[in-house]
Scaffold this active site. Structure first.
Site, mmCIF file in Angstrom:
data_model
loop_
_atom_site.group_PDB
_atom_site.id
_atom_site.type_symbol
_atom_site.label_atom_id
_atom_site.label_comp_id
_atom_site.label_asym_id
_atom_site.label_seq_id
_atom_site.Cartn_x
_atom_site.Cartn_y
_atom_site.Cartn_z
ATOM 1 N N LYS A 93 0.865 -1.185 0.000
ATOM 2 C CA LYS A 93 0.000 0.000 0.000
ATOM 3 C C LYS A 93 0.895 1.225 0.000
ATOM 4 O O LYS A 93 2.033 1.175 0.480
ATOM 5 C CB LYS A 93 -0.873 0.022 1.264
ATOM 6 C CG LYS A 93 -2.149 0.802 1.105
ATOM 7 C CD LYS A 93 -3.225 -0.009 0.411
ATOM 8 C CE LYS A 93 -4.503 0.748 0.240
ATOM 9 N NZ LYS A 93 -5.597 -0.115 -0.218
ATOM 10 N N GLY A 124 -20.243 6.905 2.766
ATOM 11 C CA GLY A 124 -19.217 7.148 1.741
ATOM 12 C C GLY A 124 -19.849 7.007 0.377
ATOM 13 O O GLY A 124 -20.540 6.008 0.100
ATOM 14 N N TYR A 125 -19.667 8.010 -0.492
ATOM 15 C CA TYR A 125 -20.325 7.952 -1.799
ATOM 16 C C TYR A 125 -19.311 8.177 -2.914
ATOM 17 O O TYR A 125 -19.515 8.962 -3.825
ATOM 18 C CB TYR A 125 -21.484 8.958 -1.859
ATOM 19 C CG TYR A 125 -22.665 8.420 -2.623
ATOM 20 C CD1 TYR A 125 -23.391 7.336 -2.150
ATOM 21 C CD2 TYR A 125 -23.037 8.979 -3.842
ATOM 22 C CE1 TYR A 125 -24.469 6.823 -2.856
ATOM 23 C CE2 TYR A 125 -24.124 8.469 -4.563
ATOM 24 C CZ TYR A 125 -24.829 7.387 -4.052
ATOM 25 O OH TYR A 125 -25.898 6.877 -4.755
ATOM 26 N N ASN A 143 -16.076 5.830 -5.173
ATOM 27 C CA ASN A 143 -16.030 4.682 -6.078
ATOM 28 C C ASN A 143 -16.744 3.468 -5.470
ATOM 29 O O ASN A 143 -17.609 2.863 -6.106
ATOM 30 C CB ASN A 143 -14.550 4.364 -6.389
ATOM 31 C CG ASN A 143 -14.398 3.171 -7.292
ATOM 32 O OD1 ASN A 143 -14.756 2.061 -6.915
ATOM 33 N ND2 ASN A 143 -13.899 3.388 -8.488
ATOM 34 N N ALA A 144 -16.404 3.136 -4.236
ATOM 35 C CA ALA A 144 -16.997 1.947 -3.613
ATOM 36 C C ALA A 144 -18.471 2.198 -3.232
ATOM 37 O O ALA A 144 -19.358 1.425 -3.611
ATOM 38 C CB ALA A 144 -16.182 1.540 -2.390
ATOM 39 N N GLY A 145 -18.735 3.268 -2.510
ATOM 40 C CA GLY A 145 -20.072 3.488 -1.948
ATOM 41 C C GLY A 145 -21.147 3.782 -2.976
ATOM 42 O O GLY A 145 -22.251 3.223 -2.903
HETATM 43 P P1 NAD Z 1 -13.283 7.541 -2.946
HETATM 44 O O1 NAD Z 1 -12.257 8.568 -2.761
HETATM 45 O O2 NAD Z 1 -13.810 7.273 -4.302
HETATM 46 O O3 NAD Z 1 -14.550 7.864 -2.003
HETATM 47 C C1 NAD Z 1 -14.443 8.104 -0.639
HETATM 48 C C2 NAD Z 1 -15.806 8.583 -0.172
HETATM 49 O O4 NAD Z 1 -15.821 8.651 1.256
HETATM 50 C C3 NAD Z 1 -16.168 9.989 -0.657
HETATM 51 O O5 NAD Z 1 -17.535 10.036 -1.022
HETATM 52 C C4 NAD Z 1 -15.940 10.863 0.574
HETATM 53 O O6 NAD Z 1 -16.729 12.028 0.573
HETATM 54 C C5 NAD Z 1 -16.367 9.897 1.646
HETATM 55 N N1 NAD Z 1 -15.869 10.243 2.966
HETATM 56 C C6 NAD Z 1 -14.650 10.698 3.336
HETATM 57 N N2 NAD Z 1 -14.617 10.898 4.672
HETATM 58 C C7 NAD Z 1 -15.848 10.572 5.135
HETATM 59 C C8 NAD Z 1 -16.434 10.564 6.406
HETATM 60 N N3 NAD Z 1 -15.754 10.930 7.489
HETATM 61 N N4 NAD Z 1 -17.721 10.149 6.507
HETATM 62 C C9 NAD Z 1 -18.417 9.769 5.432
HETATM 63 N N5 NAD Z 1 -17.915 9.757 4.203
HETATM 64 C C10 NAD Z 1 -16.646 10.157 4.068
HETATM 65 O O7 NAD Z 1 -12.670 6.228 -2.277
HETATM 66 P P2 NAD Z 1 -13.075 4.722 -2.562
HETATM 67 O O8 NAD Z 1 -12.164 4.190 -3.598
HETATM 68 O O9 NAD Z 1 -14.537 4.612 -2.741
HETATM 69 O O10 NAD Z 1 -12.639 4.042 -1.189
HETATM 70 C C11 NAD Z 1 -13.512 4.025 -0.057
HETATM 71 C C12 NAD Z 1 -13.088 2.897 0.862
HETATM 72 O O11 NAD Z 1 -13.119 1.678 0.118
HETATM 73 C C13 NAD Z 1 -11.673 3.015 1.424
HETATM 74 O O12 NAD Z 1 -11.623 2.467 2.704
HETATM 75 C C14 NAD Z 1 -10.866 2.174 0.466
HETATM 76 O O13 NAD Z 1 -9.660 1.702 1.068
HETATM 77 C C15 NAD Z 1 -11.857 1.044 0.229
HETATM 78 N N6 NAD Z 1 -11.582 0.275 -0.978
HETATM 79 C C16 NAD Z 1 -11.595 0.850 -2.221
HETATM 80 C C17 NAD Z 1 -11.300 0.072 -3.320
HETATM 81 C C18 NAD Z 1 -11.343 0.614 -4.728
HETATM 82 O O14 NAD Z 1 -11.129 -0.175 -5.662
HETATM 83 N N7 NAD Z 1 -11.646 1.880 -4.931
HETATM 84 C C19 NAD Z 1 -10.978 -1.281 -3.155
HETATM 85 C C20 NAD Z 1 -11.001 -1.834 -1.889
HETATM 86 C C21 NAD Z 1 -11.305 -1.047 -0.798
#
Ligand code: NAD
Length: 441
Positions: free
Chosen positions: A113, A230-231, A233-235
């Protein structure tokens, strides 16, 4: 790094990772004492610092890390995060999760990471490009298609991955360097389906859990009430896929707050609203709630998909969901996990729930090495297969641990959880390969 042994709640993600690991270890026989330190701690941690000319004419020095947690089962694999609060402990924990995740879904990788301490919301595209190129140049040959392979994480995306590839390719002209990084744009070796793989994998895993009858009280997503923290990529993708599968998305949030409607939100319209306004808050026809409210919302399935250590002992008692699907990495502290288990809340753990991202990253890497482009249907079918198999193995392992527990194993301690089961599979796979490769020299 010292290995903590006390089970006191901590918001340090590495302490939580270690507590999870130590708890799972009580279910594993025959691991040599001297190997345990090697299995928990990172193999290598690199710090880099580099100056960047900013748009306003000033110069700033940035600090980044890359942690290779393990390369026992294959090259390091794991995302790069841009966030103001990134720390070495956080990145080390996230790297450990990658090692265990790649073992749980049985793909030939270790775990890594990276992170750069910066606030992407206040950086221009040019500044982000310079930060990315400098970070990759400083890492040099510590990353590579067969050594350590980055991917997107919080606040990095396909464009960031394109810059990583381009920089590495300029440093290594003449070869096929596409496999140095995954999550790239389709036009430069990205895989169909990678953009939504994390959420899609969590949806496939949830459906398989329900088919297995592993969540008392929920047999189908049809009509199930879902809340998403969280909204990004994942949410946002999880909200859409669960909605399309028949669930009612009742609450969502981002860093600015939450929005809720018991009649159900249209995830596509919420995303459009976020794209237009910068946040999910203020969505027409819905009520405004806080992030805390989202975690405690009256729902069947809660999907934390933001940052780590969101569910703690301060709020675990308020969670109303019967199933938590951890799309985020490390959203639940180890002590909160025990509170949830006591309350009968099932947790589909991060190292299984969000593994779809790294599974399709693996598919992208294979396509790059073979100069192939697979169809979306092939990617999704193979992802579904991997996720269902990993869920089956984890649920079977959980049943076996439950059986041991009923026969007196770990007497006096809490019973097993799905996280224990997934970790036992991971630790067993990794330790087996350590012994097969044998201690060098
Ligand atoms: P991202 O940057 O696309 O989205 C993050 C989201 O979280 C945003 O909507 C942001 O506004 C929100 N956020 C930030 N702080 C917050 C808070 N305190 N309360 C509520 N919402 C909050 O990131 P992502 O890629 O969606 O990653 C989100 C999680 O998923 C992380 O823990 C990441 O490690 C995990 N993840 C992502 C992937 C991937 O392929 N993108 C894979 C595995 C795990």
């Amino acid at each position: 790094m010292d290995t903590p042994t006390r089970k006191v709640e901590s918001l340090d993600l590495f302490v939580n990772a270690t507590q999870q690991f130590e708890r799972a270890l009580t279910w594993v026989d025959g691991i040599k004492e001297g190997i345990i330190d090697f299995l928990i701690n990172p193999k290598r941690t690199v710090h880099v610092r580099f100056p960047v000319h900013m748009d306003d004419g000033t110069t700033r020095t940035f600090h980044g890390f890359r942690v290779l947690h393990s390369d026992v089962r294959g090259p390091g694999k794991g995302g790069i995060r841009y966030h103001p609060d990134v720390t070495e402990a956080e990145v080390s924990a996230l790297a450990a999760f990658m090692t265990w995740k790649t073992a749980v879904v049985d793909i030939p990788y270790g775990g890594g990471k990276g992170g750069v301490i910066c606030d992407p919301k206040n950086l221009s595209r040019r500044e982000l490009r310079h930060i990315t190129r400098c970070f990759v140049a400083e890492l040099g040959d510590l990353i590579g298609p067969h050594t350590d392979i980055p991917a997107p994480d919080v606040y990095t995306n396909a464009q960031t991955m394109a810059w990583i590839y381009d920089t590495f390719d300029r440093m290594h002209p003449g070869g096929n360097n596409l496999a140095v990084v995954t999550g790239k744009p389709l036009e430069i070796g990205g895989s169909l389906g990678r953009d939504e793989a994390t959420a899609r994998g969590s949806w496939y895993a949830t459906e398989q859990m329900l088919r297995r009858g592993a969540v008392p009280g929920i047999n189908t997503l049809t009509g199930a009430r879902v809340a998403v923290q969280g909204y990004g990529n994942a949410g946002s993708v999880a909200a859409r896929l669960f909605h399309d599968a028949g669930a009612v998305v009742v609450a969502v949030s981002d860093s600015r707050g939450g929005t809720a409607s018991d009649a159900g939100l249209d995830p596509r319209a919420v995303l459009e609203h976020k794209q237009n306004t910068g946040s999910v808050i203020g969505f027409p026809g819905a009520s405004q709630i806080t992030n805390e409210d989202v975690l405690a919302y009256d729902c069947d399935v809660l999907i934390p998909a933001a940052l780590e250590c969101q569910i703690t002992t301060a709020n675990a008692g308020n969670v109303k969901a019967r199933l938590i699907v951890e799309d985020a990495n490390g959203p639940t502290t180890a002590v909160a996990d025990e509170v949830l288990a006591k309350r009968g809340v099932i947790v589909l753990p991060d190292i299984l729930a969000n593994a779809g991202g790294v599974v399709v990253s693996y598919f992208e890497w294979v396509q790059n090495l073979e100069n192939q482009q697979w169809s979306l249907e092939k990617v999704q079918t193979m992802l579904n297969d991997k996720m269902c198999r990993a869920v089956d193995e984890t649920v079977d392992r959980f049943d076996a641990l439950q059986d041991h527990y009923s026969k007196g194993v770990n007497k006096g301690k809490p019973g097993p959880t799905l996280r224990d089961a997934a970790l036992v599979s991971a630790i067993t796979r990794i330790a087996t390969v350590v012994l097969q490769r044998d201690i060098w020299p």
